[in-house]
Design a protein around this motif. Structure first.
Motif, PDB file in Angstrom:
ATOM      1  N   GLY A 172      11.923   0.415   2.935  1.00 14.95           N
ATOM      2  CA  GLY A 172      11.284   1.450   2.133  1.00 14.95           C
ATOM      3  C   GLY A 172       9.842   1.123   1.800  1.00 14.95           C
ATOM      4  N   ILE A 173       9.588  -0.122   1.435  1.00 14.29           N
ATOM      5  CA  ILE A 173       8.226  -0.537   1.108  1.00 14.29           C
ATOM      6  C   ILE A 173       7.312  -0.366   2.322  1.00 14.29           C
ATOM      7  N   CYS A 174       7.744  -0.895   3.462  1.00 14.93           N
ATOM      8  CA  CYS A 174       6.907  -0.860   4.661  1.00 14.93           C
ATOM      9  C   CYS A 174       6.728   0.560   5.179  1.00 14.93           C
ATOM     10  N   TRP A 175       7.822   1.324   5.224  1.00 10.28           N
ATOM     11  CA  TRP A 175       7.740   2.683   5.750  1.00 10.28           C
ATOM     12  C   TRP A 175       6.845   3.553   4.858  1.00 10.28           C
ATOM     13  N   ASP A 176       7.005   3.433   3.532  1.00  5.31           N
ATOM     14  CA  ASP A 176       6.201   4.235   2.611  1.00  5.31           C
ATOM     15  C   ASP A 176       4.724   3.899   2.768  1.00  5.31           C
ATOM     16  N   TRP A 177       4.421   2.632   2.915  1.00  4.51           N
ATOM     17  CA  TRP A 177       3.030   2.190   3.055  1.00  4.51           C
ATOM     18  C   TRP A 177       2.422   2.691   4.353  1.00  4.51           C
ATOM     19  N   LEU A 178       3.185   2.605   5.445  1.00  5.17           N
ATOM     20  CA  LEU A 178       2.668   2.991   6.749  1.00  5.17           C
ATOM     21  C   LEU A 178       2.521   4.504   6.905  1.00  5.17           C
ATOM     22  N   LEU A 179       3.486   5.243   6.392  1.00  8.50           N
ATOM     23  CA  LEU A 179       3.526   6.680   6.664  1.00  8.50           C
ATOM     24  C   LEU A 179       2.747   7.528   5.674  1.00  8.50           C
ATOM     25  N   TYR A 180       2.427   6.963   4.513  1.00  8.79           N
ATOM     26  CA  TYR A 180       1.788   7.781   3.480  1.00  8.79           C
ATOM     27  C   TYR A 180       0.436   7.237   3.033  1.00  8.79           C
ATOM     28  N   GLN A 182      -1.111   4.172   3.173  1.00  6.27           N
ATOM     29  CA  GLN A 182      -1.389   2.821   2.681  1.00  6.27           C
ATOM     30  C   GLN A 182      -2.035   2.863   1.292  1.00  6.27           C
ATOM     31  N   LYS A 183      -1.372   3.564   0.372  1.00  4.81           N
ATOM     32  CA  LYS A 183      -1.944   3.856  -0.939  1.00  4.81           C
ATOM     33  C   LYS A 183      -1.731   2.763  -1.978  1.00  4.81           C
ATOM     34  N   PHE A 184      -1.098   1.676  -1.590  1.00  7.06           N
ATOM     35  CA  PHE A 184      -0.931   0.567  -2.526  1.00  7.06           C
ATOM     36  C   PHE A 184      -1.156  -0.742  -1.784  1.00  7.06           C
ATOM     37  N   ASP A 185      -1.280  -1.805  -2.533  1.00  9.21           N
ATOM     38  CA  ASP A 185      -1.501  -3.138  -1.958  1.00  9.21           C
ATOM     39  C   ASP A 185      -0.153  -3.660  -1.458  1.00  9.21           C
ATOM     40  N   LEU A 186       0.037  -3.618  -0.147  1.00  6.95           N
ATOM     41  CA  LEU A 186       1.337  -3.977   0.423  1.00  6.95           C
ATOM     42  C   LEU A 186       1.737  -5.398   0.074  1.00  6.95           C
ATOM     43  N   SER A 187       0.824  -6.327   0.223  1.00  8.53           N
ATOM     44  CA  SER A 187       1.157  -7.724  -0.031  1.00  8.53           C
ATOM     45  C   SER A 187       1.417  -7.973  -1.517  1.00  8.53           C
ATOM     46  N   LYS A 188       0.501  -7.523  -2.369  1.00 11.19           N
ATOM     47  CA  LYS A 188       0.628  -7.795  -3.808  1.00 11.19           C
ATOM     48  C   LYS A 188       1.763  -6.992  -4.445  1.00 11.19           C
TER      49      LYS A 188
END
Length: 206
Positions: A172-180, A182-188
């Motif tokens: 969910g974290i990765c898919w949301d970041w990739l598809l929408y 990249q609206k948040f800091d993925l690593s942090k």
């Protein structure tokens, strides 16, 4: 004139680069081999010299994504510096989020996978994804079994339920970041959520 190995390798790389660009921009299903050949500056025959089909080409790109695989030997290996087994899961997950956040090439390849409707034509890629998913499931359940045996897994969780929940969180974290966008800091931000979930897995009795 016979092509040299270097020339053949360069042609192959050009085809893969063109396919990645078109698959990302247009989608796999709507990108044709003729379009890929034109974008790569080669003939359609050159594509068939290196790849049997569009599915074969897609599978090669999937393999290039180098999705994280686990070493099953880690399950039985002792944790160093006093860490519990869940710390190994935490480190692997957070390291992967950091890698994905920094690797634009891998981001594009994973985005292609996420946007693809896996029809029968692309079943070989789906089979590889299923294989990797089973591998991760087996690994997670094994290490969570180890945590349970050490009384480190909270009573509210079973190894099976915890592994499923953890996998769904990561996807969910990765898919949301990739598809929408990249609206948040993925690593942090992603690592923070991983640590919070794993904290709920930990037993208070240890």
């Amino acid at each position: 004139m016979r092509r040299t190995k270097a020339e053949a390798a360069e042609t192959r790389c050009s085809i893969l680069a063109a396919a990645e660009k078109l698959f990302f921009e247009k989608g796999v299903a709507t990108s044709t081999l003729d379009e890929i050949a034109t974008a790569a500056g080669v003939t359609r025959g050159a594509i068939y010299w290196h790849f049997n089909s569009k599915s074969d080409l897609f599978l090669e790109l999937y393999n290039a994504a180098d999705l994280p695989r686990v070493n099953m030997a880690d399950v039985d290996a002792p944790c160093d510096d006093g860490r519990d087994p869940l710390s190994l899961v935490e480190k692997m997950a957070c390291d992967w989020l950091q890698v994905l956040a920094e690797d634009r090439h891998r981001q594009r390849l994973l985005s292609i996978l996420l946007r693809t409707n896996f029809t029968e034509e692309f079943q070989p890629v789906m089979d590889e994804l299923d294989k990797l998913d089973r591998e991760h499931t087996s690994y997670l359940e094994s290490i969570l079994e180890r945590a349970a045996n050490d009384n480190r897994l909270a009573a509210a969780w079973t190894p099976h339920s915890a592994s499923k929940t953890f996998k769904w969180l990561m996807k969910g974290i990765c898919w949301d970041w990739l598809l929408y966008g990249q609206k948040f800091d993925l690593s942090k931000d992603g690592s923070d959520k991983v640590r919070r979930l794993l904290a709920s897995f930990r037993s208070n009795t240890v």
